[in-house]
Design an enzyme around this catalytic site. Structure first.
Site, PDB file in Angstrom:
ATOM      1  N   LEU A   1       0.837  -1.201   0.000  1.00  0.00           N
ATOM      2  CA  LEU A   1       0.000   0.000   0.000  1.00  0.00           C
ATOM      3  C   LEU A   1       0.870   1.249   0.000  1.00  0.00           C
ATOM      4  O   LEU A   1       1.576   1.516   0.981  1.00  0.00           O
ATOM      5  CB  LEU A   1      -0.902   0.017   1.244  1.00  0.00           C
ATOM      6  CG  LEU A   1      -1.880  -1.154   1.387  1.00  0.00           C
ATOM      7  CD1 LEU A   1      -2.457  -1.188   2.800  1.00  0.00           C
ATOM      8  CD2 LEU A   1      -2.996  -1.038   0.359  1.00  0.00           C
TER       9      LEU A   1
ATOM     10  N   GLY B   1      -6.042  -4.967   1.738  1.00  0.00           N
ATOM     11  CA  GLY B   1      -5.486  -3.632   1.599  1.00  0.00           C
ATOM     12  C   GLY B   1      -6.016  -2.671   2.634  1.00  0.00           C
ATOM     13  O   GLY B   1      -5.437  -2.505   3.704  1.00  0.00           O
ATOM     14  N   THR B   2      -7.141  -2.027   2.345  1.00  0.00           N
ATOM     15  CA  THR B   2      -7.646  -0.997   3.255  1.00  0.00           C
ATOM     16  C   THR B   2      -8.056  -1.567   4.611  1.00  0.00           C
ATOM     17  O   THR B   2      -7.996  -0.853   5.616  1.00  0.00           O
ATOM     18  CB  THR B   2      -8.832  -0.241   2.631  1.00  0.00           C
ATOM     19  OG1 THR B   2      -9.838  -1.170   2.220  1.00  0.00           O
ATOM     20  CG2 THR B   2      -8.364   0.569   1.428  1.00  0.00           C
TER      21      THR B   2
ATOM     22  N   TYR C   1       2.388  -0.164 -13.843  1.00  0.00           N
ATOM     23  CA  TYR C   1       3.763   0.297 -13.671  1.00  0.00           C
ATOM     24  C   TYR C   1       4.667  -0.453 -14.665  1.00  0.00           C
ATOM     25  O   TYR C   1       4.187  -1.159 -15.539  1.00  0.00           O
ATOM     26  CB  TYR C   1       4.164   0.178 -12.203  1.00  0.00           C
ATOM     27  CG  TYR C   1       3.252   1.031 -11.346  1.00  0.00           C
ATOM     28  CD1 TYR C   1       3.258   2.424 -11.472  1.00  0.00           C
ATOM     29  CD2 TYR C   1       2.322   0.457 -10.478  1.00  0.00           C
ATOM     30  CE1 TYR C   1       2.379   3.213 -10.737  1.00  0.00           C
ATOM     31  CE2 TYR C   1       1.439   1.247  -9.746  1.00  0.00           C
ATOM     32  CZ  TYR C   1       1.466   2.618  -9.882  1.00  0.00           C
ATOM     33  OH  TYR C   1       0.589   3.406  -9.173  1.00  0.00           O
TER      34      TYR C   1
END
Length: 365
Positions: free
Chosen positions: A31, A324-325, A191
């Protein structure tokens, strides 16, 4: 044992990852949080942040830059010089002191890099001279705080591609020197590596473009160099076949996923981390393609509820699930899951700000 803990019991079983047991099936996602200092050295706040989450079976750090003068995000961590190695050593020591396991995600942004973050004389590169046009760089990611368009990147020559392969290998060696248990190669989310993989960003006509095999060539050159540098048991890979973030798409994401998995089966790395869908649409299914093809340890993630994660592991759809969150906002996520306790809600306004607010002030139970 609570009803909640019984329903997620499978998530609490250990798992061998690269020959090393992790204590449970909860994985902390990489993250980006922009809390490193101006020189991309980890801060004391980062030491606390990661060590507070040491109860996760495995921590994967934020995307960590491999190249000097090429900052995808302001205040992202770096792993290209001794100052970074020393800074990350404080993080890894703190995580290990609490019994945790931590991998460093090694990363380069390619065309998805804020122009004002790149040093003079350093070119923004990509497989092809195709700019991101679907959105602008957020000011929160820029050194100068200004929203700005992405430039047309420089299409990499063959010798430049080889130099980037070497940068990934050097970063992996630095990560091990910093005390990390391994690295995750960032091949996702638009990316640099993902730009080679996807047809939307790779328009090359040489050995690095066109066919799936050619578009995957850079990925496997990087992966093989990293394996050679630190050993296959210390190497993981993240991919996002369906994610459209950073103007990414592919003509046949299922075929791309299956080819990557078939080649990984020849290499026996620690794990494959597959984001199951897209940030911006209901599209899902990349994890299913991977499970059908890949013979190794498979992580998946993207908006899993805890009981949904347990069902995925119980069914064999995944070996562990990446949060994640939920991990961001709950340093004691595993304990809360066991207790069936309510979860803290994440605060998106503080995701990419500097300082402790929204970083180390989420309460434990």
């Amino acid at each position: 044992m609570s009803a909640a803990s019984k329903s997620i019991d499978v998530m609490l079983k250990p798992l061998l990852v690269g020959g090393r047991p992790i204590s449970n099936r909860f994985v902390m996602a990489p993250l980006t949080r922009c809390r490193a200092d101006d020189n991309h050295v980890p801060t004391a706040a980062m030491v606390k942040h990661y060590s507070d989450r040491a109860s996760m079976g495995l921590i994967i750090t934020e995307a960590t830059q491999i190249q000097k003068g090429y900052s995808t995000f302001a205040h992202e961590g770096g792993i290209y010089d001794k100052e970074h190695v020393d800074g990350w050593r404080k993080v890894t020591d703190a995580v290990h002191d609490k019994g945790g396991i931590i991998f460093c995600q090694i990363h380069n942004g390619g065309r998805s890099t804020v122009p004002s973050n790149v040093d003079e004389g350093v070119r923004i590169v990509a497989p092809s001279a195709v700019a991101i046009t679907g959105h602008k760089c957020a000011g929160s990611f820029a050194r100068n705080g200004k929203t700005q368009p992405y430039p047309v990147p420089h299409a990499m020559a063959a010798e430049e591609i080889a130099s980037y392969v070497n940068l990934y290998a050097a970063a992996a060696r630095n990560a091990i020197a910093a005390g990390f248990d391994g690295v995750e190669v960032h091949g996702a989310n638009g990316y640099l590596i993902d730009q080679f993989l996807k047809t939307s960003s790779n328009q090359r006509t040489d050995e690095y473009g066109g066919s799936i095999e050619n578009r995957c060539r850079f990925l496997f050159e990087v992966l093989d160099a990293v394996i050679q540098a630190i050993g296959r048991e210390r190497v993981g890979l993240r991919i996002s076949p369906l994610n459209s973030f950073n103007d990414q798409s592919d003509e046949d994401p299922q075929a791309l996923t299956r080819y990557i998995c078939s080649q990984l089966n020849l290499r026996t790395i620690a794990f494959l981390d597959v984001m199951r869908g897209d940030f911006f649409s209901p599209a899902r299914g990349a994890d299913k393609w991977a499970r059908e093809e890949y013979e190794g340890v498979l992580f998946t993630g993207m908006s899993f509820e805890i009981e949904e994660a347990a069902k995925a592991v119980e069914s064999g759809a995944a070996d562990a699930v990446v949060f994640g969150t939920k991990a961001l906002a709950n340093p004691d996520l595993v304990a809360r899951a066991v207790a069936g306790a309510p979860l803290n809600k994440p605060d998106p306004a503080t995701f990419y700000t500097t300082g402790e607010a929204g970083y180390n002030d989420y309460p434990f139970m």
